[in-house]
Scaffold this active site. Structure first.
Site, PDB file in Angstrom:
ATOM      1  N   ASN A  61     -10.725  -4.552  -0.734  1.00 22.26           N
ATOM      2  CA  ASN A  61     -10.494  -3.016  -1.619  1.00 22.26           C
ATOM      3  C   ASN A  61      -9.562  -3.583  -2.898  1.00 22.26           C
ATOM      4  O   ASN A  61      -8.934  -4.666  -2.540  1.00 22.26           O
ATOM      5  CB  ASN A  61     -10.135  -1.940  -0.913  1.00 22.26           C
ATOM      6  CG  ASN A  61     -11.082  -1.243  -0.572  1.00 22.26           C
ATOM      7  OD1 ASN A  61     -12.064  -1.024  -1.251  1.00 22.26           O
ATOM      8  ND2 ASN A  61     -10.930  -0.609   0.945  1.00 22.26           N
ATOM      9  N   HIS A 115     -16.999   3.955  -4.173  1.00 16.42           N
ATOM     10  CA  HIS A 115     -16.068   5.339  -3.844  1.00 16.42           C
ATOM     11  C   HIS A 115     -16.422   6.340  -5.061  1.00 16.42           C
ATOM     12  O   HIS A 115     -15.490   6.987  -5.141  1.00 16.42           O
ATOM     13  CB  HIS A 115     -14.602   4.782  -3.640  1.00 16.42           C
ATOM     14  CG  HIS A 115     -14.422   4.068  -2.673  1.00 16.42           C
ATOM     15  ND1 HIS A 115     -13.080   3.636  -2.267  1.00 16.42           N
ATOM     16  CD2 HIS A 115     -15.123   3.630  -1.547  1.00 16.42           C
ATOM     17  CE1 HIS A 115     -12.990   2.987  -1.171  1.00 16.42           C
ATOM     18  NE2 HIS A 115     -14.160   2.862  -0.806  1.00 16.42           N
ATOM     19  N   ARG A 169      -0.692   7.719   3.937  1.00  8.78           N
ATOM     20  CA  ARG A 169      -1.697   6.952   4.878  1.00  8.78           C
ATOM     21  C   ARG A 169      -1.412   5.679   5.320  1.00  8.78           C
ATOM     22  O   ARG A 169      -1.512   5.399   6.724  1.00  8.78           O
ATOM     23  CB  ARG A 169      -3.224   7.013   4.157  1.00  8.78           C
ATOM     24  CG  ARG A 169      -4.137   6.324   4.867  1.00  8.78           C
ATOM     25  CD  ARG A 169      -4.677   7.025   6.000  1.00  8.78           C
ATOM     26  NE  ARG A 169      -5.673   6.269   6.674  1.00  8.78           N
ATOM     27  CZ  ARG A 169      -5.947   6.302   8.070  1.00  8.78           C
ATOM     28  NH1 ARG A 169      -5.422   7.215   8.686  1.00  8.78           N
ATOM     29  NH2 ARG A 169      -6.965   5.520   8.637  1.00  8.78           N
ATOM     30  N   TYR A 186     -14.730  10.266  -1.288  1.00  5.03           N
ATOM     31  CA  TYR A 186     -13.699   9.906  -2.162  1.00  5.03           C
ATOM     32  C   TYR A 186     -13.724  10.273  -3.316  1.00  5.03           C
ATOM     33  O   TYR A 186     -12.736  10.741  -4.327  1.00  5.03           O
ATOM     34  CB  TYR A 186     -13.840   8.238  -2.392  1.00  5.03           C
ATOM     35  CG  TYR A 186     -13.061   7.524  -1.494  1.00  5.03           C
ATOM     36  CD1 TYR A 186     -12.063   7.017  -1.607  1.00  5.03           C
ATOM     37  CD2 TYR A 186     -14.066   6.975  -0.265  1.00  5.03           C
ATOM     38  CE1 TYR A 186     -11.292   6.271  -0.457  1.00  5.03           C
ATOM     39  CE2 TYR A 186     -13.544   6.095   0.568  1.00  5.03           C
ATOM     40  CZ  TYR A 186     -12.170   5.711   0.485  1.00  5.03           C
ATOM     41  OH  TYR A 186     -11.644   5.197   1.599  1.00  5.03           O
ATOM     42  N   ASP A 243     -17.979  -0.500   3.130  1.00  6.97           N
ATOM     43  CA  ASP A 243     -18.263   0.177   4.218  1.00  6.97           C
ATOM     44  C   ASP A 243     -18.303   1.628   4.217  1.00  6.97           C
ATOM     45  O   ASP A 243     -18.939   2.331   5.304  1.00  6.97           O
ATOM     46  CB  ASP A 243     -17.513  -0.102   5.583  1.00  6.97           C
ATOM     47  CG  ASP A 243     -16.301   0.334   5.226  1.00  6.97           C
ATOM     48  OD1 ASP A 243     -15.659   0.586   4.339  1.00  6.97           O
ATOM     49  OD2 ASP A 243     -15.386   0.385   6.453  1.00  6.97           O
ATOM     50  N   ARG A 254       0.893  -1.100   0.098  1.00  7.37           N
ATOM     51  CA  ARG A 254      -0.046   0.082  -0.114  1.00  7.37           C
ATOM     52  C   ARG A 254       0.888   1.319   0.023  1.00  7.37           C
ATOM     53  O   ARG A 254       0.477   2.278  -0.543  1.00  7.37           O
ATOM     54  CB  ARG A 254      -0.984   0.058   1.140  1.00  7.37           C
ATOM     55  CG  ARG A 254      -1.602   1.274   1.261  1.00  7.37           C
ATOM     56  CD  ARG A 254      -2.777   1.130   2.456  1.00  7.37           C
ATOM     57  NE  ARG A 254      -3.352   2.568   2.564  1.00  7.37           N
ATOM     58  CZ  ARG A 254      -4.461   2.799   3.562  1.00  7.37           C
ATOM     59  NH1 ARG A 254      -4.855   1.927   4.252  1.00  7.37           N
ATOM     60  NH2 ARG A 254      -5.092   4.023   3.275  1.00  7.37           N
TER      61      ARG A 254
END
Length: 441
Positions: free
Chosen positions: A147, A200, A284, A264, A170, A93
């Site tokens: 995701n 999103h 993040r 988003y 969610d 990520r």
């Protein structure tokens, strides 16, 4: 009453303890016999499993826990597979976020180049889990909230068209909780919503209470001033990146003052702002690794060391309670109204029939029944068509191992300024993902 057996795919996730606590909180209306954890990282999963076993013994001794890296053991004789996998973990990520930022482009795990990179990894993992479930428990349902949900949903539609998989997210639920709080309701479940879009990437068009009173004007009034920020100081709002996202909804909403946006959309409407306010060296992913990751594994180790979960600071993952709602809807044919990611098939009448759209559905024992949305306005339709193109090209690139199509997907994204920037990012992503992506030709 029947007791259900559940496999949590992604057993080593930081979200697993909270999901187990949430399941325990709903045992009266959704009884459980066995919870199985499945992960391909045995060591990581073991820490979570050992702590959760102690927790279950103390709070629900009738519920069995099994943790395994063996597919047959993990997927045999289960009713539901709850999948929340992260292929490549947070280390990848971090690459998804930092590589685009290096090129002056939005670095986000589900939007833009980072989302495509993550999606190319996730497809393999999700398809593998679908195949294990169908081999060992063909009657089971897979509740997927891995995701990037939009790309994963398109991949399962195209590559596993007959699988018993329901795709859900969610984020709308989290936003609806903020909306409810801001107008003085106790829960989002007091609201009946109309919503359409992609995952999103969507808009609320109508929100009413159970008596039919229109709640949109009061919610819009709050958003125009404060975005989705509340005065409760929720955990997410205390994190700088989320706090900014909730506030920025005010500017996103200004583009269509009659609707309420998914947060988003900020990444697509204001990519220059996002890049300018991003720390290229600490994204993040770094926040999560230093925060949630460290906390959850630390708490699990404390439980193991002490031999008791008494006094633990692990909490119920209440945001994930929709997963129990979804499982109950299937198990007991409740026909609950939920936002699901489904093949359009005319639900949005002036939109691509094969697009995976996020819309209200009634959920029962046969799965999901999409509700009609009708025609949507040109602004939203045009934006969605562009984004659906990105998602479909990504899945085609995966299936065909096509460099060209993935380059086209990146070029088409609203977050990427040019084809040359798209190519430079793609080449960096290929190098970073060489252990995870199919080899592109």
């Amino acid at each position: 009453m029947k007791k259900f057996n559940i496999t949590i795919a992604g057993g080593g996730s930081t979200f697993t303890p909270g999901i187990i606590l949430m399941l325990l909180d709903h045992l009266e209306d959704f009884p459980i016999g066995t919870i199985k954890l499945y992960d391909n990282d045995k060591e990581r999963q073991q820490t979570i499993a050992d702590a959760c076993e102690i927790l279950l013994n103390e709070r629900a001794p009738g519920v069995k826990l099994q943790a395994s890296t063996d597919p047959k053991t993990a997927f045999e004789n289960v009713d539901f597979v709850m999948a929340h996998i992260r292929v490549g973990k947070y280390a990848m990520r971090e690459q998804d976020e930092k590589i685009p930022l290096k090129h002056g482009v939005v670095g986000q795990e589900t939007c833009g180049p980072g989302g495509l990179s993550y999606g190319m990894r996730s497809i393999t993992g999700v398809l593998e889990i679908v195949d294990y479930m169908e081999k060992y428990s063909p009657q089971a349902w897979m509740l997927n909230y891995s995701n990037p949900a939009a790309i994963v949903a398109e991949a399962t539609r195209k590559l596993r068209p007959n699988s018993r998989i329901l795709n859900i997210c969610d984020m709308p639920i989290g936003i609806e909780e903020l909306m409810a709080t801001n107008i003085g309701l106790k829960s989002r479940k007091e609201m009946v919503v109309k919503y359409y879009g992609l995952n999103h990437f969507g808009w609320w068009t109508d929100i009413r209470d159970k008596s039919g009173k229109d709640l949109m004007p009061s919610i819009i009034q709050h958003v125009e001033k404060f975005g989705y920020s509340t005065d409760t100081g929720s955990d997410m709002e205390q994190e700088a990146s989320w706090n900014d996202t909730f506030k920025k909804a005010r500017d996103v909403q200004a583009l269509d003052k009659h609707t309420l946006p998914n947060t988003y959309l900020k990444y697509y409407f204001f990519p220059d702002y996002v890049v300018e306010h991003s720390n290229k060296d600490y994204t993040r992913a770094n926040e999560v690794m230093a925060g949630r990751e460290k906390f959850v594994f630390g708490e699990c180790q404390n439980i193991i060391d002490k031999g008791t979960a008494e006094g633990t600071e692990l909490t119920i993952d209440e945001h994930a309670s929709y997963i129990v709602d979804l499982a109950r809807a299937i198990a007991f044919n409740t026909k609950e109204r939920m936002l699901m990611i489904v093949e359009n098939k005319g639900a949005i009448s002036n939109f691509e029939p094969t697009a995976m759209v996020e819309i209200p559905c009634l959920v029962g024992s046969e799965g999901q029944e999409p509700l009609s949305v009708g025609e949507i306005p040109r602004f939203q339709k045009s934006l969605m068509e562009q984004q659906v193109g990105v998602e479909k090209l990504t899945v085609e690139a995966y299936e065909e191992q096509s460099y060209q199509k993935l380059w086209q997907a990146l070029t088409l994204s609203r977050t990427v300024p040019s084809a040359s920037v798209a190519k430079n990012i793609l080449d960096d992503l290929i190098e970073a993902n060489k252990d995870y992506w199919p080899e592109l030709k």
